[in-house]
Design a protein around this motif. Structure first.
Motif, PDB file in Angstrom:
ATOM      1  N   LEU A  84      15.350  49.661  29.204  1.00 24.54           N
ATOM      2  CA  LEU A  84      15.990  50.804  28.549  1.00 24.54           C
ATOM      3  C   LEU A  84      17.368  51.090  29.133  1.00 24.54           C
ATOM      4  CD1 LEU A  84      12.955  53.268  28.352  1.00 24.54           C
ATOM      5  CD2 LEU A  84      13.753  51.633  26.642  1.00 24.54           C
ATOM      6  N   LEU A  85      17.549  50.752  30.403  1.00 24.86           N
ATOM      7  CA  LEU A  85      18.809  50.931  31.118  1.00 24.86           C
ATOM      8  C   LEU A  85      19.062  49.678  31.933  1.00 24.86           C
ATOM      9  CD1 LEU A  85      18.090  54.512  32.515  1.00 24.86           C
ATOM     10  CD2 LEU A  85      19.689  53.976  30.673  1.00 24.86           C
ATOM     11  N   HIS A  86      20.306  49.505  32.401  1.00 18.89           N
ATOM     12  CA  HIS A  86      20.601  48.339  33.246  1.00 18.89           C
ATOM     13  C   HIS A  86      21.775  48.645  34.161  1.00 18.89           C
ATOM     14  CE1 HIS A  86      24.137  47.366  30.792  1.00 18.89           C
ATOM     15  NE2 HIS A  86      23.377  47.681  29.749  1.00 18.89           N
ATOM     16  N   ALA A  87      21.828  47.928  35.288  1.00 19.70           N
ATOM     17  CA  ALA A  87      22.925  48.083  36.241  1.00 19.70           C
ATOM     18  C   ALA A  87      24.262  47.879  35.529  1.00 19.70           C
ATOM     19  CB  ALA A  87      22.781  47.078  37.379  1.00 19.70           C
ATOM     20  N   ASP A  88      25.263  48.614  35.952  1.00 16.93           N
ATOM     21  CA  ASP A  88      26.627  48.582  35.414  1.00 16.93           C
ATOM     22  C   ASP A  88      26.760  49.204  34.029  1.00 16.93           C
ATOM     23  OD1 ASP A  88      27.650  47.367  37.738  1.00 16.93           O
ATOM     24  OD2 ASP A  88      27.065  45.388  36.996  1.00 16.93           O
ATOM     25  N   GLN A  89      25.697  49.793  33.508  1.00 17.93           N
ATOM     26  CA  GLN A  89      25.770  50.480  32.220  1.00 17.93           C
ATOM     27  C   GLN A  89      26.602  51.751  32.385  1.00 17.93           C
ATOM     28  OE1 GLN A  89      22.005  50.931  30.319  1.00 17.93           O
ATOM     29  NE2 GLN A  89      22.673  52.619  29.024  1.00 17.93           N
ATOM     30  N   VAL A  90      27.489  52.018  31.440  1.00 20.00           N
ATOM     31  CA  VAL A  90      28.319  53.221  31.474  1.00 20.00           C
ATOM     32  C   VAL A  90      27.472  54.418  31.038  1.00 20.00           C
ATOM     33  CG1 VAL A  90      30.337  54.363  30.477  1.00 20.00           C
ATOM     34  CG2 VAL A  90      30.437  51.926  31.058  1.00 20.00           C
ATOM     35  N   VAL A  91      27.604  55.515  31.805  1.00 21.63           N
ATOM     36  CA  VAL A  91      26.818  56.716  31.564  1.00 21.63           C
ATOM     37  C   VAL A  91      27.755  57.920  31.550  1.00 21.63           C
ATOM     38  CG1 VAL A  91      24.989  58.178  32.490  1.00 21.63           C
ATOM     39  CG2 VAL A  91      24.887  55.714  32.830  1.00 21.63           C
ATOM     40  N   LYS A  92      27.580  58.800  30.595  1.00 17.87           N
ATOM     41  CA  LYS A  92      28.318  60.062  30.544  1.00 17.87           C
ATOM     42  C   LYS A  92      27.324  61.170  30.880  1.00 17.87           C
ATOM     43  CE  LYS A  92      31.819  58.548  27.337  1.00 17.87           C
ATOM     44  NZ  LYS A  92      32.954  58.581  28.210  1.00 17.87           N
ATOM     45  N   PHE A  93      27.753  62.115  31.743  1.00 16.34           N
ATOM     46  CA  PHE A  93      26.846  63.157  32.187  1.00 16.34           C
ATOM     47  C   PHE A  93      27.642  64.380  32.624  1.00 16.34           C
ATOM     48  CE2 PHE A  93      27.897  60.322  35.640  1.00 16.34           C
ATOM     49  CZ  PHE A  93      28.073  61.128  36.756  1.00 16.34           C
ATOM     50  N   THR A  94      26.938  65.461  32.926  1.00 15.58           N
ATOM     51  CA  THR A  94      27.578  66.686  33.401  1.00 15.58           C
ATOM     52  C   THR A  94      27.029  67.042  34.774  1.00 15.58           C
ATOM     53  OG1 THR A  94      25.955  68.258  32.545  1.00 15.58           O
ATOM     54  CG2 THR A  94      27.682  67.534  31.015  1.00 15.58           C
ATOM     55  N   ARG A  95      27.619  68.031  35.386  1.00 16.57           N
ATOM     56  CA  ARG A  95      27.154  68.456  36.708  1.00 16.57           C
ATOM     57  C   ARG A  95      25.713  68.948  36.660  1.00 16.57           C
ATOM     58  NH1 ARG A  95      31.203  72.148  39.039  1.00 16.57           N
ATOM     59  NH2 ARG A  95      29.599  73.074  40.319  1.00 16.57           N
ATOM     60  N   ASN A  96      25.238  69.392  35.478  1.00 18.11           N
ATOM     61  CA  ASN A  96      23.851  69.838  35.334  1.00 18.11           C
ATOM     62  C   ASN A  96      22.854  68.694  35.419  1.00 18.11           C
ATOM     63  OD1 ASN A  96      24.567  72.507  35.066  1.00 18.11           O
ATOM     64  ND2 ASN A  96      24.634  72.418  32.840  1.00 18.11           N
ATOM     65  N   ASN A  97      23.337  67.458  35.397  1.00 13.68           N
ATOM     66  CA  ASN A  97      22.446  66.303  35.499  1.00 13.68           C
ATOM     67  C   ASN A  97      22.354  65.753  36.916  1.00 13.68           C
ATOM     68  OD1 ASN A  97      24.046  65.527  32.510  1.00 13.68           O
ATOM     69  ND2 ASN A  97      21.896  66.068  32.573  1.00 13.68           N
ATOM     70  N   ILE A  98      23.193  66.223  37.839  1.00 12.39           N
ATOM     71  CA  ILE A  98      23.251  65.661  39.189  1.00 12.39           C
ATOM     72  C   ILE A  98      22.192  66.313  40.070  1.00 12.39           C
ATOM     73  CG2 ILE A  98      24.671  65.338  41.255  1.00 12.39           C
ATOM     74  CD1 ILE A  98      27.148  65.387  39.377  1.00 12.39           C
ATOM     75  N   CYS A  99      21.215  65.507  40.508  1.00 11.31           N
ATOM     76  CA  CYS A  99      20.153  66.066  41.352  1.00 11.31           C
ATOM     77  C   CYS A  99      20.380  65.782  42.830  1.00 11.31           C
ATOM     78  CB  CYS A  99      18.781  65.559  40.928  1.00 11.31           C
ATOM     79  SG  CYS A  99      18.458  63.818  41.181  1.00 11.31           S
ATOM     80  N   GLN A 100      21.274  64.839  43.137  1.00 10.74           N
ATOM     81  CA  GLN A 100      21.545  64.511  44.538  1.00 10.74           C
ATOM     82  C   GLN A 100      22.912  63.839  44.632  1.00 10.74           C
ATOM     83  OE1 GLN A 100      18.371  62.183  46.220  1.00 10.74           O
ATOM     84  NE2 GLN A 100      19.305  62.077  48.241  1.00 10.74           N
ATOM     85  N   ILE A 101      23.559  64.015  45.765  1.00 11.40           N
ATOM     86  CA  ILE A 101      24.857  63.389  46.046  1.00 11.40           C
ATOM     87  C   ILE A 101      24.702  62.570  47.309  1.00 11.40           C
ATOM     88  CG2 ILE A 101      27.303  63.768  46.550  1.00 11.40           C
ATOM     89  CD1 ILE A 101      26.909  66.567  45.118  1.00 11.40           C
ATOM     90  N   TRP A 102      25.111  61.320  47.251  1.00  6.88           N
ATOM     91  CA  TRP A 102      25.019  60.423  48.424  1.00  6.88           C
ATOM     92  C   TRP A 102      25.980  60.913  49.493  1.00  6.88           C
ATOM     93  CZ3 TRP A 102      21.953  56.345  49.773  1.00  6.88           C
ATOM     94  CH2 TRP A 102      22.359  55.612  50.872  1.00  6.88           C
ATOM     95  N   VAL A 103      25.468  61.073  50.680  1.00  3.20           N
ATOM     96  CA  VAL A 103      26.300  61.479  51.820  1.00  3.20           C
ATOM     97  C   VAL A 103      26.183  60.408  52.881  1.00  3.20           C
ATOM     98  CG1 VAL A 103      26.682  63.233  53.587  1.00  3.20           C
ATOM     99  CG2 VAL A 103      25.880  63.916  51.312  1.00  3.20           C
ATOM    100  N   ASP A 104      27.335  59.838  53.287  1.00  7.24           N
ATOM    101  CA  ASP A 104      27.328  58.803  54.333  1.00  7.24           C
ATOM    102  C   ASP A 104      26.962  59.374  55.674  1.00  7.24           C
ATOM    103  OD1 ASP A 104      27.968  56.620  52.764  1.00  7.24           O
ATOM    104  OD2 ASP A 104      30.111  57.074  52.885  1.00  7.24           O
TER     105      ASP A 104
END
Length: 104
Positions: A84-104
């Motif tokens: 249904l999805l694959h790596a490198d697929q382009v995705v459009k989203f909003t801040r309401n869809n972000i559940c986590q942010i990667w932190v180094d």
């Protein structure tokens, strides 16, 4: 369910709404953290397939931002939503869809 119906039912989860319903068990980034998201950052989004119970959390690398709207590419192939999805697929989203942010 045929693949075409699964694809049609695939949607991004509004994690803000989920957090409002379950604030103690479903945490989301703060407004300040979301304001700092920029090109090159990795954010985690959740996809669900209608009422099937199928869902998957996946990392997306942000490629563009315009206000509260983002464009990115999937950073890996899915497991639960294979086909249904694959790596490198382009995705459009909003801040309401972000559940986590990667932190180094």
């Amino acid at each position: 369910m045929p693949l075409s119906q699964l694809v049609a039912a695939l949607h991004l989860v509004d994690v803000g709404e989920r957090n409002r319903r379950h604030p103690r068990t479903f945490e989301v980034p703060t407004a300040e953290e979301l304001d700092a998201v920029g090109v090159g950052d990795l954010v985690k989004l959740i996809w669900e397939v209608g009422a099937t119970g199928l869902s998957e959390r996946m990392w997306v690398r942000v490629t563009a931002t315009v206000g509260s709207r983002f464009t990115g590419v999937l950073d890996n192939d899915p497991v639960a939503l294979e086909g249904l999805l694959h790596a490198d697929q382009v995705v459009k989203f909003t801040r309401n869809n972000i559940c986590q942010i990667w932190v180094d």
